[in-house]
Scaffold this active site. Structure first.
Site, PDB file in Angstrom:
ATOM      1  N   GLY A  70     -54.582  73.196  45.838  1.00  0.00           N
ATOM      2  CA  GLY A  70     -54.967  71.828  45.549  1.00  0.00           C
ATOM      3  C   GLY A  70     -53.787  70.975  45.132  1.00  0.00           C
ATOM      4  O   GLY A  70     -52.834  71.470  44.518  1.00  0.00           O
TER       5      GLY A  70
ATOM      6  N   GLY B 156     -53.112  67.065  43.372  1.00  0.00           N
ATOM      7  CA  GLY B 156     -53.701  65.889  42.763  1.00  0.00           C
ATOM      8  C   GLY B 156     -52.636  64.921  42.298  1.00  0.00           C
ATOM      9  O   GLY B 156     -51.428  65.156  42.479  1.00  0.00           O
ATOM     10  N   SER B 157     -53.089  63.838  41.689  1.00  0.00           N
ATOM     11  CA  SER B 157     -52.145  62.815  41.242  1.00  0.00           C
ATOM     12  C   SER B 157     -51.267  63.304  40.106  1.00  0.00           C
ATOM     13  O   SER B 157     -50.183  62.773  39.880  1.00  0.00           O
ATOM     14  CB  SER B 157     -52.915  61.567  40.808  1.00  0.00           C
ATOM     15  N   PHE B 158     -51.727  64.359  39.389  1.00  0.00           N
ATOM     16  CA  PHE B 158     -50.985  64.823  38.221  1.00  0.00           C
ATOM     17  C   PHE B 158     -50.220  66.124  38.483  1.00  0.00           C
ATOM     18  O   PHE B 158     -49.533  66.619  37.603  1.00  0.00           O
ATOM     19  CB  PHE B 158     -51.932  65.032  37.041  1.00  0.00           C
ATOM     20  N   GLY B 159     -50.352  66.693  39.673  1.00  0.00           N
ATOM     21  CA  GLY B 159     -49.641  67.930  39.931  1.00  0.00           C
ATOM     22  C   GLY B 159     -50.299  68.759  41.008  1.00  0.00           C
ATOM     23  O   GLY B 159     -51.095  68.260  41.805  1.00  0.00           O
TER      24      GLY B 159
ATOM     25  N   ASP C 261     -64.285  61.429  34.730  1.00  0.00           N
ATOM     26  CA  ASP C 261     -63.836  61.517  36.132  1.00  0.00           C
ATOM     27  C   ASP C 261     -64.726  62.479  36.916  1.00  0.00           C
ATOM     28  O   ASP C 261     -64.233  63.370  37.616  1.00  0.00           O
ATOM     29  CB  ASP C 261     -62.376  61.951  36.202  1.00  0.00           C
TER      30      ASP C 261
ATOM     31  N   VAL D 268     -52.078  72.763  42.131  1.00  0.00           N
ATOM     32  CA  VAL D 268     -52.809  73.926  41.634  1.00  0.00           C
ATOM     33  C   VAL D 268     -52.547  75.094  42.575  1.00  0.00           C
ATOM     34  O   VAL D 268     -52.708  74.968  43.798  1.00  0.00           O
ATOM     35  CB  VAL D 268     -54.323  73.660  41.542  1.00  0.00           C
TER      36      VAL D 268
END
Length: 708
Positions: A416, A418-421, A533, A423
């Protein structure tokens, strides 16, 4: 031609006209929840409706006996609901002539006499609910012939005698509730071999004997209540094999011996009540390790010794332990300090331990200096290699083990972005498969997200929340090590090209899991936590397709009453944000409820709120609302209009393309709930605890209406 006649939930009074019998075509007749009364003479006329599949006259004021003429209905009749009326007299044996019946619900009446043996010979019957009546005699031994039975609810009647051993032949049985009768004899061993049994309630009877040694076959059991009987003997060790058990009540009986340590293997347990028995010995310390256990009652036994600390014992009250005079260790509850905890004993032990402790500390310091020189940090300039400390199990894992587990953060391990990092999946040295969320430290919001998520996940423990295993943090590297979910996200399950068939019941179970997680965060935690969220990509599915809510990166703590709101600095996801959250940055419980409602509509329509076909002022919610309720099949996911089979993703139903009205009954309540949750006005949205109750009722109603 009238196909469906639904007059439910109005204020109709008077009687049902016999002229309804002239409507030969209807398949569904529903007059539930009105003020209708009189006797059931109209049933004779209705038996002329040869295509009738569902007859619902529940929650009215009908009185008198059920006429024998009920047996004249066509075998196409599948559902007969007449619960919560004032019906009296016997249950007619002629009802067994309707061989197509799947569900008989007559609870909450004043039916008396014995259950006719003929009723127990209905091979297709799945639901038999006769609770809260005045039925007498024994439960017919022929009950073992109901091979299709899924639910048998006979509680709060006047049954006597033994539980028929033949119930153990009902391999499809999921719910057996015989509480509040006067049943006697022992519990048949065969009940413990029903592999599909989920609920077993036998409380409030006069059952005797011991629990069987082997109880491990009921592998999916969720709740067991054997309280207020005359059971004796010990708790069998095999009960520790029931990994799915959440509620276990053996209170008010005559059980004895010690509490087995094997109960600590009940990893899903939420409630354990062993009060008012004769248990002796000590309380197993291992019970403090049960993550979800929050309700514990050991009062009025013969327990002794040290009261464990940690876990559920951290907040235990006197009511849960009183009546055990030999317990010790919690002075604030009025128990005496244990002898080993006295000041004299402490000094005596310390005299021998202090030299060893000193030597151990020196060894640790020396080893730390050695390792500090041996290992390098992920980037030059870091003070020391990051380590991860599990908030629960205190597992220590080095940064280098993370590198090894993810094969140096290989793209093959990437699951995965995402905007924050990113996975990654990985397997630690002890074999544990984990998900490792590595933060992008170039983003200031990522650091804030890391801190928020750590705080939120460490505060909460619930079976439907993703569990944090460890954290890793230093100036150059931040990561969360989380419980790995083998079946990915709800987003992937719903929208991937090669997605599996996902039936109504599985979708309902997933959304019920999410609702229970939110209910816990909103109403059952000391600090109210807002997720902020909610969306399908943040709902992860384990091997059993149980849903777990994840990604608390912008979660917020809420302090105050039900109407409190807070400012939120990081917005949620477009399409799922509540109007008040997106416009003014204010979040409340009702903001999460809105997001949940949008997601509920998405799961059952198959259409994202950002679907490109929704143009202009047409939102997903408005698109559904325009079709509700008369054109509901136009917006439902086409997969739900196809034939569903009873498999891992299916449901106990058949909804074919030619049978849209059946589907109306299946999903209209779900869609109505989604619209209610996603109302633009926060004041008109219902709280999550009510959402959970409504979903549970929908699930119960659904299971009682359809064939496998």
């Amino acid at each position: 031609m009238v196909d469906v006649l639904d007059l439910s939930n109005n204020s109709l009074d008077g009687t049902v006209p016999v002229t309804f019998g002239h409507l030969r075509a209807p398949r569904f007749l529903n007059v539930e929840a009105n003020n209708l009364g009189g006797e059931l003479h109209f049933l004779g006329a209705l038996s002329n409706c040869m295509h009738l599949q569902l007859l619902d006259i529940a929650k009215n004021s009908f009185m008198g006996s059920i006429p024998d003429g009920v047996g004249n209905f066509s075998n196409k009749l599948q559902i007969l609901y007449a619960h919560e009326n004032q019906l009296s007299g016997r249950l007619p044996a002629m009802m067994a002539n309707i061989s197509g019946l799947l569900a008989i619900s007559l609870y909450g009446n004043q039916l008396s006499q014995m259950i006719p043996a003929e009723i127990m010979l209905m091979e297709n019957l799945q639901i038999l609910n006769l609770r809260d009546n005045l039925l007498v005699g024994v439960i017919p031994t022929e009950v073992g012939m109901l091979r299709s039975l899924v639910e048998l609810h006979l509680y709060n009647n006047k049954f006597i005698g033994p539980i028929p051993d033949g119930i153990g032949n009902l391999s499809n049985l999921q719910s057996l509730i015989l509480s509040q009768n006067n049943l006697s004899s022992s519990i048949p061993n065969s009940l413990w071999h029903l592999k599909n049994l989920i609920l077993l309630y036998l409380s409030g009877n006069s059952l005797t004997g011991m629990l069987p040694v082997d109880t491990g076959s009921v592998q999916v059991i969720d709740q067991v209540d054997l309280s207020t009987n005359h059971l004796s003997g010990a708790i069998p060790i095999s009960l520790g094999q029931l990994q799915t058990l959440t509620y276990f009540n053996l209170s008010h009986s005559m059980l004895q011996d010690s509490i087995p340590d094997s109960l600590s293997k009940l990893t899903s347990l939420v409630t354990l009540d062993l009060s008012d028995n004769s248990f002796s010995g000590t309380i197993p310390n291992s019970l403090a390790n049960l993550t979800y256990l929050r309700d514990l009652n050991f009062s009025f036994n013969k327990l002794e010794g040290q009261i464990p600390t940690g876990g559920v014992f951290s907040n235990i009250t006197l009511d849960s332990l009183m009546g055990n005079g030999a317990l010790c260790g919690l002075p604030h509850l009025g128990f005496s300090p244990c002898a080993s905890n006295s000041q004299t004993a402490k000094l005596h032990i310390l005299k021998y331990l202090l030299p060893s402790i000193t030597a151990f500390v020196i060894c640790i310091i020396v080893l730390s200096l050695i390792f500090k020189g041996k290992f390098k940090t992920p980037k030059e300039g870091s003070a020391e290699p990051p380590t991860m400390v599990d908030a629960v199990n205190h597992i220590l894992v080095s940064y280098h083990e993370i590198v090894h587990a993810t094969r140096n953060f290989s793209r093959d391990n990437l699951i995965g972005v995402g905007s924050f990092g990113k996975v990654f999946k990985g397997r630690l040295s002890d074999g544990l498969m984990v998900a490792i969320k590595v933060l992008n430290l170039e983003s200031e919001q990522a650091s804030k997200s890391f801190d928020v998520e750590c705080q939120a996940l460490r505060m909460v423990r619930h079976r439907n929340l993703v569990r944090i295993i460890s954290t890793c943090s230093n100036p150059d590297f931040k990561a969360l090590v989380l419980q790995y979910m083998h079946n990915g996200s709800l987003e992937t399950l719903m929208h991937s090209k090669d997605r599996p068939h996902l039936g109504f019941l599985k979708r309902l179970d997933i959304m019920l899991d999410v609702a229970m997680a939110l209910e816990y965060l909103h109403h059952h935690h000391s600090d109210v936590i807002l997720h902020c969220d909610l969306k399908p990509s943040n709902v992860l599915l384990d091997e059993e397709f149980t849903a777990h809510l994840a990604d608390f990166g912008i979660a917020q703590l809420l302090i105050g009453d039900e109407t409190s709101i807070i400012s939120a600095s990081m917005p949620g996801t477009v399409g799922y944000m509540a109007p008040e959250y997106g416009s003014i940055g204010k979040a409340s419980r009702k903001s999460d409820v809105f997001s949940y409602g949008i997601m509920l509509l998405e799961v059952f329509t198959g259409k994202r709120p950002t679907d490109p076909t929704l143009v202009g002022e047409l939102s997903q919610r408005q698109w559904v609302l325009d079709a509700f309720p008369n054109r509901i099949t136009e917006v439902i996911d086409p997969d739900l209009l196809q034939e569903e089979k009873a498999d891992g993703f299916g449901a106990i139903s058949t909804c074919s393309n030619a049978d849209f009205s059946t589907l109306d009954i299946c999903v209209v309540s779900i869609v109505e709930l989604g619209l209610l949750c996603s109302n633009e006005s926060p004041d008109r949205r219902i709280p999550m605890n009510e959402v959970v109750n409504k979903l549970k009722k929908i699930r119960t109603d659904y299971n009682s209406q359809f064939d496998e």
